[in-house]
Design a protein around this motif. Structure first.
Motif, PDB file in Angstrom:
ATOM      1  N   ARG A 117       2.197  -0.625  -6.769  1.00 53.96           N
ATOM      2  CA  ARG A 117       1.788  -2.031  -6.744  1.00 53.96           C
ATOM      3  C   ARG A 117       1.349  -2.442  -5.344  1.00 53.96           C
ATOM      4  NH1 ARG A 117       6.624  -4.785 -10.352  1.00 53.96           N
ATOM      5  NH2 ARG A 117       5.642  -4.435 -12.376  1.00 53.96           N
ATOM      6  N   LYS A 118       2.106  -2.020  -4.344  1.00 56.52           N
ATOM      7  CA  LYS A 118       1.785  -2.376  -2.972  1.00 56.52           C
ATOM      8  C   LYS A 118       0.464  -1.745  -2.546  1.00 56.52           C
ATOM      9  CE  LYS A 118       3.142  -4.286   0.917  1.00 56.52           C
ATOM     10  NZ  LYS A 118       3.404  -5.698   1.026  1.00 56.52           N
ATOM     11  N   LEU A 119       0.286  -0.469  -2.847  1.00 57.99           N
ATOM     12  CA  LEU A 119      -0.947   0.225  -2.460  1.00 57.99           C
ATOM     13  C   LEU A 119      -2.176  -0.341  -3.151  1.00 57.99           C
ATOM     14  CD1 LEU A 119       0.025   4.009  -2.380  1.00 57.99           C
ATOM     15  CD2 LEU A 119      -0.444   2.519  -0.446  1.00 57.99           C
ATOM     16  N   SER A 120      -2.033  -0.620  -4.446  1.00 54.39           N
ATOM     17  CA  SER A 120      -3.185  -1.058  -5.228  1.00 54.39           C
ATOM     18  C   SER A 120      -3.474  -2.547  -5.081  1.00 54.39           C
ATOM     19  CB  SER A 120      -2.973  -0.732  -6.708  1.00 54.39           C
ATOM     20  OG  SER A 120      -1.922  -1.525  -7.244  1.00 54.39           O
ATOM     21  N   GLY A 121      -2.461  -3.320  -4.760  1.00 56.00           N
ATOM     22  CA  GLY A 121      -2.628  -4.762  -4.708  1.00 56.00           C
ATOM     23  C   GLY A 121      -2.526  -5.410  -6.077  1.00 56.00           C
ATOM     24  N   PHE A 122      -2.176  -4.619  -7.081  1.00 56.68           N
ATOM     25  CA  PHE A 122      -2.034  -5.126  -8.454  1.00 56.68           C
ATOM     26  C   PHE A 122      -0.567  -5.228  -8.819  1.00 56.68           C
ATOM     27  CE2 PHE A 122      -5.991  -2.391  -9.271  1.00 56.68           C
ATOM     28  CZ  PHE A 122      -6.857  -3.429  -9.069  1.00 56.68           C
ATOM     29  N   ASN A 123      -0.169  -6.370  -9.337  1.00 60.17           N
ATOM     30  CA  ASN A 123       1.153  -6.470  -9.933  1.00 60.17           C
ATOM     31  C   ASN A 123       1.095  -5.876 -11.338  1.00 60.17           C
ATOM     32  OD1 ASN A 123       3.867  -7.150 -10.148  1.00 60.17           O
ATOM     33  ND2 ASN A 123       3.385  -9.122 -11.075  1.00 60.17           N
ATOM     34  N   ARG A 124       0.002  -6.188 -12.013  1.00 56.26           N
ATOM     35  CA  ARG A 124      -0.274  -5.633 -13.333  1.00 56.26           C
ATOM     36  C   ARG A 124      -1.760  -5.310 -13.343  1.00 56.26           C
ATOM     37  NH1 ARG A 124       1.799  -9.239 -17.986  1.00 56.26           N
ATOM     38  NH2 ARG A 124       3.788  -8.331 -17.436  1.00 56.26           N
ATOM     39  N   PRO A 125      -2.138  -4.037 -13.534  1.00 57.51           N
ATOM     40  CA  PRO A 125      -3.554  -3.660 -13.458  1.00 57.51           C
ATOM     41  C   PRO A 125      -4.345  -4.150 -14.669  1.00 57.51           C
ATOM     42  CG  PRO A 125      -2.286  -1.789 -14.180  1.00 57.51           C
ATOM     43  CD  PRO A 125      -1.289  -2.878 -13.836  1.00 57.51           C
ATOM     44  N   SER A 126      -5.648  -4.225 -14.486  1.00 53.81           N
ATOM     45  CA  SER A 126      -6.532  -4.550 -15.601  1.00 53.81           C
ATOM     46  C   SER A 126      -6.553  -3.372 -16.567  1.00 53.81           C
ATOM     47  CB  SER A 126      -7.948  -4.814 -15.085  1.00 53.81           C
ATOM     48  OG  SER A 126      -8.492  -3.613 -14.548  1.00 53.81           O
ATOM     49  N   LYS A 127      -7.082  -3.605 -17.758  1.00 56.06           N
ATOM     50  CA  LYS A 127      -7.191  -2.519 -18.747  1.00 56.06           C
ATOM     51  C   LYS A 127      -8.006  -1.362 -18.188  1.00 56.06           C
ATOM     52  CE  LYS A 127      -4.925  -4.065 -22.308  1.00 56.06           C
ATOM     53  NZ  LYS A 127      -3.740  -3.396 -22.788  1.00 56.06           N
ATOM     54  N   ALA A 128      -9.023  -1.655 -17.399  1.00 57.71           N
ATOM     55  CA  ALA A 128      -9.881  -0.613 -16.831  1.00 57.71           C
ATOM     56  C   ALA A 128      -9.121   0.264 -15.840  1.00 57.71           C
ATOM     57  CB  ALA A 128     -11.092  -1.243 -16.144  1.00 57.71           C
ATOM     58  N   ASN A 129      -8.118  -0.299 -15.177  1.00 59.49           N
ATOM     59  CA  ASN A 129      -7.363   0.441 -14.169  1.00 59.49           C
ATOM     60  C   ASN A 129      -5.973   0.882 -14.636  1.00 59.49           C
ATOM     61  OD1 ASN A 129      -9.321   0.264 -12.098  1.00 59.49           O
ATOM     62  ND2 ASN A 129      -8.760  -1.872 -11.814  1.00 59.49           N
ATOM     63  N   GLU A 130      -5.607   0.529 -15.838  1.00 57.20           N
ATOM     64  CA  GLU A 130      -4.254   0.786 -16.324  1.00 57.20           C
ATOM     65  C   GLU A 130      -3.890   2.269 -16.360  1.00 57.20           C
ATOM     66  OE1 GLU A 130      -1.350  -0.996 -19.761  1.00 57.20           O
ATOM     67  OE2 GLU A 130      -3.461  -0.730 -20.255  1.00 57.20           O
ATOM     68  N   ALA A 131      -4.783   3.110 -16.825  1.00 59.49           N
ATOM     69  CA  ALA A 131      -4.489   4.545 -16.914  1.00 59.49           C
ATOM     70  C   ALA A 131      -4.271   5.149 -15.528  1.00 59.49           C
ATOM     71  CB  ALA A 131      -5.610   5.272 -17.648  1.00 59.49           C
TER      72      ALA A 131
END
Length: 90
Positions: free
Chosen positions: A29-43
């Motif tokens: 989460r810290k590296l990506s900046g996403f708390n919850r990724p989009s469907k496109a980035n979920e995998a």
């Protein structure tokens, strides 16, 4: 360093798989900046969490120390005392 990632090495009992997975999730989460990724980035996000979990377990299993294992209850009490000093008692 992300404040939600806790030290997992040299505790008795050792860190659980769930604790290691939670730390890996926080790291991704810290590296990506996403708390919850989009469907496109979920995998990609989930794959990274799985891979970091494996690497973190390997790291913890390979580390050695001469120090006595830390007690979880004592460390929790110390953290609460630091928080109370920092933020004031509630």
């Amino acid at each position: 360093m992300c404040r939600n990632i806790k030290t997992l090495f040299n505790f008795d009992p050792p860190a659980t798989d769930e604790e290691i997975q939670a730390a890996a999730l926080q790291f991704v989460r810290k590296l990506s900046g996403f708390n919850r990724p989009s469907k496109a980035n979920e995998a990609a996000f989930n794959q990274a969490v799985q891979e970091f979990t494996v690497v973190a377990r390997q790291l913890l299993d390979s580390l050695v120390t001469q120090a006595e294992p830390r007690n979880r209850e004592v460390e929790i009490a110390r953290a609460r005392a630091r928080a109370a000093k920092r933020f004031g008692e509630s």
